[in-house]
Write a protein that holds these residues in place. Structure first.
Motif, PDB file in Angstrom:
ATOM      1  N   ARG A   1      -3.011  -9.363  -7.642  1.00 45.99           N
ATOM      2  CA  ARG A   1      -3.853  -8.218  -7.283  1.00 45.99           C
ATOM      3  C   ARG A   1      -5.166  -8.240  -8.063  1.00 45.99           C
TER       4      ARG A   1
ATOM      5  N   PRO B   1      -6.853  -6.407   4.311  1.00 45.92           N
ATOM      6  CA  PRO B   1      -5.393  -6.279   4.456  1.00 45.92           C
ATOM      7  C   PRO B   1      -4.701  -7.464   5.105  1.00 45.92           C
ATOM      8  N   ASP B   2      -5.350  -8.175   6.041  1.00 44.35           N
ATOM      9  CA  ASP B   2      -4.655  -9.282   6.702  1.00 44.35           C
ATOM     10  C   ASP B   2      -4.405 -10.461   5.764  1.00 44.35           C
TER      11      ASP B   2
ATOM     12  N   GLY C   1      -2.670 -10.467  -0.753  1.00 41.36           N
ATOM     13  CA  GLY C   1      -1.402 -10.990  -1.239  1.00 41.36           C
ATOM     14  C   GLY C   1      -1.056 -12.370  -0.730  1.00 41.36           C
ATOM     15  N   CYS C   2      -1.966 -13.011   0.014  1.00 44.14           N
ATOM     16  CA  CYS C   2      -1.652 -14.288   0.671  1.00 44.14           C
ATOM     17  C   CYS C   2      -2.436 -15.457   0.078  1.00 44.14           C
TER      18      CYS C   2
ATOM     19  N   GLU D   1       3.163 -16.231   3.509  1.00 41.72           N
ATOM     20  CA  GLU D   1       3.725 -14.888   3.474  1.00 41.72           C
ATOM     21  C   GLU D   1       3.113 -14.124   2.292  1.00 41.72           C
ATOM     22  N   PRO D   2       2.921 -12.809   2.416  1.00 46.81           N
ATOM     23  CA  PRO D   2       2.263 -12.065   1.342  1.00 46.81           C
ATOM     24  C   PRO D   2       3.155 -11.891   0.117  1.00 46.81           C
TER      25      PRO D   2
ATOM     26  N   TRP E   1       2.322  -9.539  -2.017  1.00 42.52           N
ATOM     27  CA  TRP E   1       2.241  -8.084  -2.155  1.00 42.52           C
ATOM     28  C   TRP E   1       1.447  -7.549  -0.969  1.00 42.52           C
ATOM     29  N   ARG E   2       1.535  -6.253  -0.726  1.00 42.92           N
ATOM     30  CA  ARG E   2       0.780  -5.624   0.348  1.00 42.92           C
ATOM     31  C   ARG E   2       0.183  -4.313  -0.166  1.00 42.92           C
TER      32      ARG E   2
ATOM     33  N   SER F   1      -0.321  -0.449  -0.225  1.00 43.95           N
ATOM     34  CA  SER F   1       0.517   0.674   0.181  1.00 43.95           C
ATOM     35  C   SER F   1      -0.196   1.475   1.267  1.00 43.95           C
TER      36      SER F   1
END
Length: 393
Positions: free
Chosen positions: A19, A45-46, A49-50, A137-138, A140-141, A143
């Motif tokens: 992050r 957002p897309d 975390g990736c 795959e992420p 984290w995302r 919230s």
């Protein structure tokens, strides 16, 4: 002005699995070592975390000096989901169809858009709908609350005219330089969109209204309605009266204690910022020398034209960023002024690169080219010093 290098990219990776930190490596065609990214911030957002890997199937080698090997600064808008219109036919056919008054076939596609701001290279952008992508795959995302906050900030940015953010508790906070950079980027995006719409509807009899509708400019649609109803002349008269009143206002006297810091007087009495005057004087010295040798205003060489043109742009941008302060029209907003000065630094770096390409050409002797490049470095040092002072404000 952004430094766009999408054509020169061979492959790369962007990592936002930690992050508020974006790292990456980008290999440019013809270079053995990648440029390395160390950026503060998060992806959109897309990609949040990736790990994103990308490859350009048709890279082109750079013909100018590349960005600095290590890029430290702020992450901008980083996404692989930007929607763009892509033509279905080659560009030659597109131009031919436009000349014939036809609309070329196109479709919506997802585009990669990687943007960052570094102290050494300024504003850098990689944008393409042709890259091959691989997204992990992420880790984290965001919230739901974070996504709502991001959406709120984006909405405010589209309407907020100045660099003040109002929080939910009613408190106010001045934007920092990075938030101001985001605001300027959004303005750039609107300007780009407007230019594309002008091209799209240039021959349409109702082009103004169509453009206003797609840009969301209800005020322009209302003005067009008023003009059609015959009410436009009254509104135009009111605007002209307001303009005349503003023109007749007496210019405030400059603060004597700020002479040489925020303002100096030109020979004609106009107030300008000292940094803008230094850059302007250096530009005049260059153009006078080139004109005496018969190389200006008709610049037959692209590199010479770029060297002079970019320096003209620097002067214009400095005037826009600083001369209002010199004339006492507003108090300097540190964040916005820094953001604008950092953009000028990016143009200055382009001018230095153009100057490098003049070496060995018959326009300026080596010692004179070194002298004029030194003037650019002087402007650069003054900009950096002003940025440092504004950061302490």
């Amino acid at each position: 002005m952004a430094w766009r290098i999408h054509e020169n990219v061979r492959r790369g990776e962007i990592d936002n699995r930690t992050r508020r930190r974006v790292t990456g490596r980008i290999w440019l065609e013809g270079m053995a070592e990648p440029i390395v990214l160390e950026l503060a911030g998060d992806c959109q957002p897309d990609l949040a975390g990736c790990l994103l890997r990308f490859e350009n199937p048709h890279p082109i080698a750079m013909t100018t000096p590349p960005p600095a090997p290590r890029q430290r600064g702020a992450a901008g808008h980083i996404t692989a989901a930007r929607k763009v219109r892509v033509f279905d036919v080659p560009l030659e056919e597109v131009f031919a169809m436009h000349r014939a008054g036809e609309t070329p076939p196109e479709h919506l596609a997802s585009s990669i858009y990687l943007e960052w701001f570094s102290d050494l290279s300024g504003h850098v952008v990689i944008e393409s709908a042709d890259y091959r992508l691989e997204i992990s795959e992420p880790a984290w995302r965001f919230s739901a609350e974070e996504l709502r906050e991001r959406k709120r900030l984006a909405t405010e940015a589209g309407a907020a005219p100045f660099a003040i953010e109002i929080h939910a508790d009613g408190t106010e906070e001045r934007w920092d330089e990075f938030r101001c950079e985001q605001f300027l980027r959004e303005n750039d995006a609107r300007t780009d969109r407007y230019g594309k719409l002008l091209e799209k509807y240039r021959d349409h009899p109702d082009s103004e209204r169509l453009i206003a509708r797609e840009m969301g400019w209800s005020w322009l649609e209302e003005a067009l309605d008023a003009e059609a109803a015959g009410d436009y002349d009254d509104a135009r008269a009111e605007d002209a009266a307001a303009f005349d009143e503003a023109e007749n206002l007496e210019e405030p006297a400059p603060d004597p204690a700020r002479e040489g810091i925020d303002w100096v007087r030109e020979g004609d009495g106009d107030l300008v910022h000292p940094l803008q005057k230094q850059a302007h004087d250096a530009l005049y010295e260059l153009t006078d020398e080139l004109q005496a040798a018969g190389h200006f205003p008709d610049c037959s060489d692209d590199d010479l034209g770029n060297f002079v043109g970019l320096r003209m742009t620097i002067c214009a941008k400095l005037a826009g960023a600083l001369n209002g302060i010199a004339r006492g029209e507003w108090e300097p907003d540190p964040g916005m002024t820094i953001a604008r000065l950092k953009r000028i630094l990016a143009i200055l770096h382009e001018a230095l690169a153009a100057g490098d390409r003049l070496a060995g050409k018959p326009f300026l002797a080596a010692e004179r080219l070194a002298y004029h490049r030194a003037a650019l470095f002087t402007t650069r040092e003054h900009i950096l010093a002003l940025i440092a002072r504004l950061r302490e404000a």
